[in-house]
Structures are given as structure tokens and as C-alpha cells.
Design a protein around this motif. Structure first.
Motif, PDB file in Angstrom:
ATOM      1  N   LEU A   1      38.545  40.376  39.802  1.00  0.00           N
ATOM      2  CA  LEU A   1      39.072  39.142  39.219  1.00  0.00           C
ATOM      3  C   LEU A   1      38.074  37.992  39.224  1.00  0.00           C
ATOM      4  N   THR A   2      36.891  38.219  39.828  1.00  0.00           N
ATOM      5  CA  THR A   2      35.823  37.213  39.765  1.00  0.00           C
ATOM      6  C   THR A   2      34.669  37.674  38.879  1.00  0.00           C
ATOM      7  N   TYR A   3      34.882  38.725  38.115  1.00  0.00           N
ATOM      8  CA  TYR A   3      33.889  39.187  37.135  1.00  0.00           C
ATOM      9  C   TYR A   3      33.823  38.171  35.987  1.00  0.00           C
ATOM     10  N   LYS A   4      32.704  38.127  35.306  1.00  0.00           N
ATOM     11  CA  LYS A   4      32.444  37.074  34.325  1.00  0.00           C
ATOM     12  C   LYS A   4      33.484  36.993  33.202  1.00  0.00           C
ATOM     13  N   THR A   5      34.040  38.128  32.783  1.00  0.00           N
ATOM     14  CA  THR A   5      35.025  38.071  31.699  1.00  0.00           C
ATOM     15  C   THR A   5      36.318  37.391  32.157  1.00  0.00           C
ATOM     16  N   PHE A   6      36.664  37.531  33.439  1.00  0.00           N
ATOM     17  CA  PHE A   6      37.809  36.799  33.973  1.00  0.00           C
ATOM     18  C   PHE A   6      37.465  35.322  34.104  1.00  0.00           C
ATOM     19  N   LEU A   7      36.238  35.019  34.537  1.00  0.00           N
ATOM     20  CA  LEU A   7      35.831  33.625  34.662  1.00  0.00           C
ATOM     21  C   LEU A   7      35.894  32.920  33.312  1.00  0.00           C
ATOM     22  N   GLU A   8      35.550  33.628  32.254  1.00  0.00           N
ATOM     23  CA  GLU A   8      35.626  33.058  30.905  1.00  0.00           C
ATOM     24  C   GLU A   8      37.059  32.646  30.572  1.00  0.00           C
ATOM     25  N   GLN A   9      38.014  33.494  30.963  1.00  0.00           N
ATOM     26  CA  GLN A   9      39.411  33.175  30.688  1.00  0.00           C
ATOM     27  C   GLN A   9      39.899  31.999  31.525  1.00  0.00           C
ATOM     28  N   TYR A  10      39.507  31.989  32.809  1.00  0.00           N
ATOM     29  CA  TYR A  10      39.907  30.863  33.655  1.00  0.00           C
ATOM     30  C   TYR A  10      39.360  29.549  33.088  1.00  0.00           C
TER      31      TYR A  10
END
Length: 212
Positions: free
Chosen positions: A130-139
Motif C-alpha cells: 500500500l506504499t508502492y508508487k501507484t498507491f501513492l499516486e492515488q493518495y
């Protein structure tokens, strides 16, 4: 984690739409309308059995909370707690966080909590963290400008990975603790996992990071 199947879970969830919001994609951009106020909105991705958000909602009635949990056999435990407490500033979503931007509009959320997320330790599973870059993009998309992520885990490997991921994304680290419970912070609301791991003597790691 092996989940105990609860065949009654779906019917129980469907019977309580005032707590677990059905078709949340239709609420995108109108979550303040759901809560009927202009208070800040904080979300927890991976709510589990709900102890953390129940505590936070009770402690901070001026903040609205949304708990996201993909497993129906788990979220029903949070639902049972919420029904008992009947907190007007807490709602639950029975959805997958991989599609976060389907449910929240740009700049709609003020803070994201990630508590004791699955570490997915194998390299081939990196994209599920959940801290991978694609999740960070969504956050980043759903958070307000300078929005924050508050992250807690007992897994040192995941914590180190997450700090690197936050740094690579260009985020600002505003707080870090390598042994949270030594701080004796009376405002710290523990999750079920946190209680379990701390009782075993496990160190709890925590950080706060901000999008620039």
C-alpha cells in the motif's frame, strides 16, 4: 492471514446501508454531503475489525472518518462495533483500495491512515504494497494540497521500504518513530494488531509524511 468465512456477512452488510455505504462510486465528490457537514475527512485503507477508527471517531467528533476494507468477513466486525457505538462521523466502505479514485474526487480527503498493512515481502508482490508508487499516486490525487499519510507497522522491512518509497516519490517526512510505544503518547489509538504485537514485545514503527 487466513480469514474465517462468514457466509452471512453480505446479507448483514446489505442490511445496514446507513453504516456501510452501498455504491460508494455514486458518492464521489459528495462525501461532505454524506456526513452533512464541512468537517475534514480522514480515511483508513485496510480498516480490519475497526478498533482504530472507532477510537479515532470517538476521540475526534469534529473529524469525519471513512474505513475501507475489502474483506466482508472482516469488515462485519467493524460494522458490529459501529452499530453499537452509532457514531455519526464514521462510515465504512466494502471496496478494494486499488480503485480509490473511483470513490473519492480530487482534493476530497484530508488524511490517509495506513495501519499494519500486509507487508507482501516477496519482491514479485511489491506492487501490492500500500506504499508502492501507484498507491501513492492515488493518495496524492484524492488528498488536499499538502495532505498527509500516517503509517504504522510492526514490520521493519515494510517500514524501511515505505520510507524509501516516500522519499523516491518526493514526499516530506514530518515525523518518525522507531519505537512508538516508548513515547507514551496517550492520544495513540491502537489497532487490534498493534495490541497483539506490542504485547509480544514487538517494536512499533510510525511515520507521518506529506505530499509537497
Amino acid at each position: 492471514m487466513r480469514l474465517r468465512n462468514k457466509p452471512w456477512a453480505k446479507d448483514y452488510i446489505d442490511a445496514h446501508p446507513q453504516y456501510i455505504i452501498p455504491t460508494p462510486e455514486k458518492r464521489k465528490g459528495d462525501w461532505k454531503g454524506v456526513f452533512q457537514n464541512d468537517n475534514p475527512i480522514h480515511i483508513e485503507v485496510g480498516t480490519g475489525k475497526g478498533q482504530f477508527l472507532i477510537g479515532m471517531a470517538k476521540q475526534n467528533p469534529h473529524i469525519n472518518y471513512i474505513g475501507i476494507e475489502a474483506y466482508q468477513s472482516v469488515i462485519v466486525s467493524a460494522l458490529e462495533k459501529l452499530i453499537e457505538e452509532d457514531l455519526p462521523n464514521l462510515k465504512l466502505l466494502d471496496v478494494n483500495a486499488e480503485n480509490l479514485t473511483d470513490y473519492f474526487a480530487q482534493d476530497e480527503i484530508d488524511r490517509v491512515y495506513l495501519n499494519f498493512s500486509d507487508p507482501w515481502p516477496k519482491p514479485r508482490h511489491e506492487k501490492r504494497r500500500l506504499t508502492y508508487k501507484t498507491f501513492l499516486e492515488q493518495y496524492e490525487e484524492v488528498l488536499v494540497k499538502n495532505g498527509e499519510i500516517h503509517f504504522k507497522t510492526d514490520n521493519q522491512g515494510l517500514f524501511e521500504y515505505s520510507l524509501q518509497s516516500f522519499s523516491a516519490y518526493g514526499m516530506l517526512l514530518t515525523f518518525v518513530s522507531l519505537d512508538l510505544h516508548k513515547l507514551e503518547d496517550e492520544n495513540n489509538i491502537m489497532t487490534e494488531y498493534e495490541e497483539k504485537f506490542s504485547e509480544k514485545g514487538n517494536r512499533i514503527y510510525r511515520c507521518e509524511v506529506q505530499f509537497k
